[in-house]
Write an enzyme that holds these catalytic residues in place. Structure first.
Site, PDB file in Angstrom:
ATOM      1  N   PRO A  99      10.317  -6.868  -8.585  1.00  0.00           N
ATOM      2  CA  PRO A  99      10.760  -5.473  -8.624  1.00  0.00           C
ATOM      3  C   PRO A  99      11.360  -5.130  -9.989  1.00  0.00           C
ATOM      4  O   PRO A  99      12.030  -5.970 -10.593  1.00  0.00           O
ATOM      5  CB  PRO A  99      11.833  -5.389  -7.529  1.00  0.00           C
ATOM      6  CG  PRO A  99      11.710  -6.635  -6.727  1.00  0.00           C
ATOM      7  CD  PRO A  99      11.024  -7.665  -7.567  1.00  0.00           C
ATOM      8  N   VAL A 100      11.077  -3.913 -10.473  1.00  0.00           N
ATOM      9  CA  VAL A 100      11.487  -3.518 -11.835  1.00  0.00           C
ATOM     10  C   VAL A 100      12.870  -2.846 -11.824  1.00  0.00           C
ATOM     11  O   VAL A 100      13.173  -2.050 -10.946  1.00  0.00           O
ATOM     12  CB  VAL A 100      10.454  -2.523 -12.429  1.00  0.00           C
ATOM     13  CG1 VAL A 100      10.878  -2.023 -13.805  1.00  0.00           C
ATOM     14  CG2 VAL A 100       9.083  -3.183 -12.510  1.00  0.00           C
ATOM     15  N   GLY A 101      13.704  -3.198 -12.792  1.00  0.00           N
ATOM     16  CA  GLY A 101      14.970  -2.484 -13.025  1.00  0.00           C
ATOM     17  C   GLY A 101      16.029  -2.715 -11.973  1.00  0.00           C
ATOM     18  O   GLY A 101      16.901  -1.869 -11.776  1.00  0.00           O
ATOM     19  N   GLY A 103      17.646  -5.972 -11.668  1.00  0.00           N
ATOM     20  CA  GLY A 103      18.457  -7.147 -11.977  1.00  0.00           C
ATOM     21  C   GLY A 103      17.798  -8.480 -11.699  1.00  0.00           C
ATOM     22  O   GLY A 103      18.468  -9.509 -11.677  1.00  0.00           O
ATOM     23  N   LEU A 104      16.478  -8.480 -11.512  1.00  0.00           N
ATOM     24  CA  LEU A 104      15.806  -9.754 -11.237  1.00  0.00           C
ATOM     25  C   LEU A 104      15.030 -10.262 -12.458  1.00  0.00           C
ATOM     26  O   LEU A 104      14.196 -11.158 -12.355  1.00  0.00           O
ATOM     27  CB  LEU A 104      14.893  -9.628 -10.009  1.00  0.00           C
ATOM     28  CG  LEU A 104      15.624  -9.266  -8.706  1.00  0.00           C
ATOM     29  CD1 LEU A 104      14.646  -9.164  -7.540  1.00  0.00           C
ATOM     30  CD2 LEU A 104      16.725 -10.280  -8.381  1.00  0.00           C
ATOM     31  N   GLY A 105      15.309  -9.660 -13.602  1.00  0.00           N
ATOM     32  CA  GLY A 105      14.758 -10.203 -14.852  1.00  0.00           C
ATOM     33  C   GLY A 105      13.306  -9.871 -15.100  1.00  0.00           C
ATOM     34  O   GLY A 105      12.610 -10.616 -15.795  1.00  0.00           O
ATOM     35  N   SER A 107      11.865  -7.624 -17.030  1.00  0.00           N
ATOM     36  CA  SER A 107      11.436  -7.441 -18.424  1.00  0.00           C
ATOM     37  C   SER A 107      11.465  -8.776 -19.177  1.00  0.00           C
ATOM     38  O   SER A 107      10.585  -9.050 -19.996  1.00  0.00           O
ATOM     39  CB  SER A 107      12.255  -6.364 -19.134  1.00  0.00           C
ATOM     40  OG  SER A 107      13.550  -6.821 -19.361  1.00  0.00           O
ATOM     41  N   ALA A 109      10.912 -11.768 -17.847  1.00  0.00           N
ATOM     42  CA  ALA A 109       9.749 -12.539 -17.389  1.00  0.00           C
ATOM     43  C   ALA A 109       8.484 -12.018 -18.062  1.00  0.00           C
ATOM     44  O   ALA A 109       7.614 -12.798 -18.477  1.00  0.00           O
ATOM     45  CB  ALA A 109       9.637 -12.464 -15.867  1.00  0.00           C
ATOM     46  N   ASP A 149      18.496 -14.524 -19.657  1.00  0.00           N
ATOM     47  CA  ASP A 149      17.377 -14.265 -18.736  1.00  0.00           C
ATOM     48  C   ASP A 149      16.057 -14.877 -19.232  1.00  0.00           C
ATOM     49  O   ASP A 149      15.418 -15.642 -18.498  1.00  0.00           O
ATOM     50  CB  ASP A 149      17.166 -12.753 -18.542  1.00  0.00           C
ATOM     51  CG  ASP A 149      18.245 -12.107 -17.690  1.00  0.00           C
ATOM     52  OD1 ASP A 149      19.283 -12.744 -17.457  1.00  0.00           O
ATOM     53  OD2 ASP A 149      18.045 -10.962 -17.260  1.00  0.00           O
TER      54      ASP A 149
HETATM   55  O1  PMV Z   1      20.102  -6.805 -14.686  1.00  0.00           O
HETATM   56  P1  PMV Z   1      19.417  -7.697 -15.643  1.00  0.00           P
HETATM   57  O2  PMV Z   1      18.343  -8.511 -15.067  1.00  0.00           O
HETATM   58  O3  PMV Z   1      18.936  -6.949 -16.868  1.00  0.00           O
HETATM   59  O4  PMV Z   1      20.518  -8.775 -16.142  1.00  0.00           O
HETATM   60  C1  PMV Z   1      21.365  -8.524 -17.209  1.00  0.00           C
HETATM   61  C2  PMV Z   1      22.386  -9.614 -17.382  1.00  0.00           C
HETATM   62  C3  PMV Z   1      23.494  -9.209 -18.365  1.00  0.00           C
HETATM   63  O5  PMV Z   1      24.401 -10.316 -18.425  1.00  0.00           O
HETATM   64  C4  PMV Z   1      24.245  -7.988 -17.898  1.00  0.00           C
HETATM   65  C5  PMV Z   1      22.938  -8.938 -19.767  1.00  0.00           C
HETATM   66  C6  PMV Z   1      22.478 -10.168 -20.547  1.00  0.00           C
HETATM   67  O6  PMV Z   1      21.772  -9.969 -21.548  1.00  0.00           O
HETATM   68  O7  PMV Z   1      22.852 -11.310 -20.209  1.00  0.00           O
END
Ligand code: PMV
Length: 314
Positions: A99-101, A103-105, A107, A109, A149
């Site tokens: 899933p995009v945007g 918090g599962l990384g 972009s 990946a 990430d």
């Molecule tokens: O929400 P995501 O998957 O973009 O995770 C960001 C993690 C942060 O610690 C907030 C930013 C980073 O670059 O580590």
């Protein structure tokens, strides 16, 4: 010739945001993946296909103006093609179950898989070379990335960033991810935390120390198979994230709704939306969807141990 690479999504078990300011973080690669396929084309253009649309350009010199969802691919194509003579164009296709945007990384990946896939048309890079280039690609959309990430997407397993050494995981984590379905912007959340730091310097450095102490105990908890201690530390970490204001009512309610059946839960990733993770006992797993209520998505995850995987077909 076709070069195919896949890279896993990730969760942050401990230390998001604080890692941007120099603390350690514990991350795990998970069993959702993006696949990037690259091939040469006759015409001198770069074409990127993804479920977000198609982008084609013959101007490789400037990627800054390109929409953010396509920018890292144009950056990578530019970098890799410019150091390899006599090639036409490229077609890059992205297929993802991440899933995009949220918090599962996704972009990170994509940047890792695209680096391995595009460079694989020429020379196979080492993981170290992949991670270095993938971080540069990610910086075209988010200049302040900690690099955590893309590192875990490249190496897989559970790592205590900045180390790439995998934490031995015989421990059965039983992690559930619950998606608030509220998209977030990592850049905006990170900027907000930097403002918090500016206005609360002393407290922020105390929180960084607390986060470091918390993380220092975790490897031992994992070695001892101590799920209770691990869960308590997740909930403690959530308090720090609430204090730096990256939680909101929806995330707070989701965490509260799982309180009775989980050993601990917290935001994973940038917060302000996105996902939470909860450590849930086997016998309670089937209660999670009902407790979360309508409009949320949840799934159990397994740890991915492979990281990026790539191959070239002639
Ligand atoms: O929400 P995501 O998957 O973009 O995770 C960001 C993690 C942060 O610690 C907030 C930013 C980073 O670059 O580590």
């Amino acid at each position: 010739m076709k070069s195919v690479a896949t890279a896993p999504a990730k969760i942050i078990l401990f230390g998001e945001h604080f890692v941007v300011h120099g603390t350690k973080a514990i991350l795990a690669a998970i069993d959702k993946r993006v696949t990037v396929t690259s091939s040469f084309t006759e015409n001198k253009t770069i074409k990127v296909n993804s479920k977000l649309g198609t982008y084609e350009t013959s101007d490789l010199s400037s990627y800054e103006e390109v929409k953010s969802e396509f920018r890292p691919f144009i950056y990578l194509a530019n970098k890799i093609l410019s150091s390899n003579q006599n090639v036409g164009g490229l077609e890059i296709t992205i297929n993802s179950d991440i899933p995009v945007g949220v918090g599962l990384g996704s972009s990170s990946a994509c940047c890792v898989a695209a680096t391995a896939s595009i460079s694989g048309l020429f020379n196979k890079l080492s993981r170290e070379e992949i991670i270095n280039l993938a971080i540069k690609a990610e910086k075209t959309i988010f200049a302040d990335t900690s690099g955590a990430d893309p590192t875990v997407c490249t190496y897989g397993g559970i790592i205590e960033y900045p180390s790439i050494e995998k934490i031995d995981n015989t421990f059965d984590l039983n992690l559930v991810i619950a998606n608030s379905m509220i998209p977030h912007s990592t850049k905006r959340s990170v900027e907000k935390v930097s403002k918090f730091k500016e206005n609360n310097e002393v407290r922020f450095s105390q929180l960084c120390e607390l986060e470091t102490k918390l993380i220092d105990g975790i490897i031992l908890d994992m070695k001892n198979n101590d799920a209770i201690a691990l869960g308590l530390k997740m909930s403690e970490n959530q308090k720090y994230l609430e204090e730096i204001q990256v939680s909101n009512d929806t995330l707070h309610d989701m965490i509260s709704s799982l309180k009775e059946i989980s050993l601990g839960s917290k935001i994973t990733g940038a917060g302000d939306g996105g996902c939470i993770i909860a450590l849930v006992k086997d016998e309670n797993l089937d209660q999670v969807p009902t407790l979360l209520g309508k409009g949320k998505e949840c799934f159990s995850v397994k740890i991915d141990t492979k990281g990026v995987v790539w191959e070239t077909e002639k």
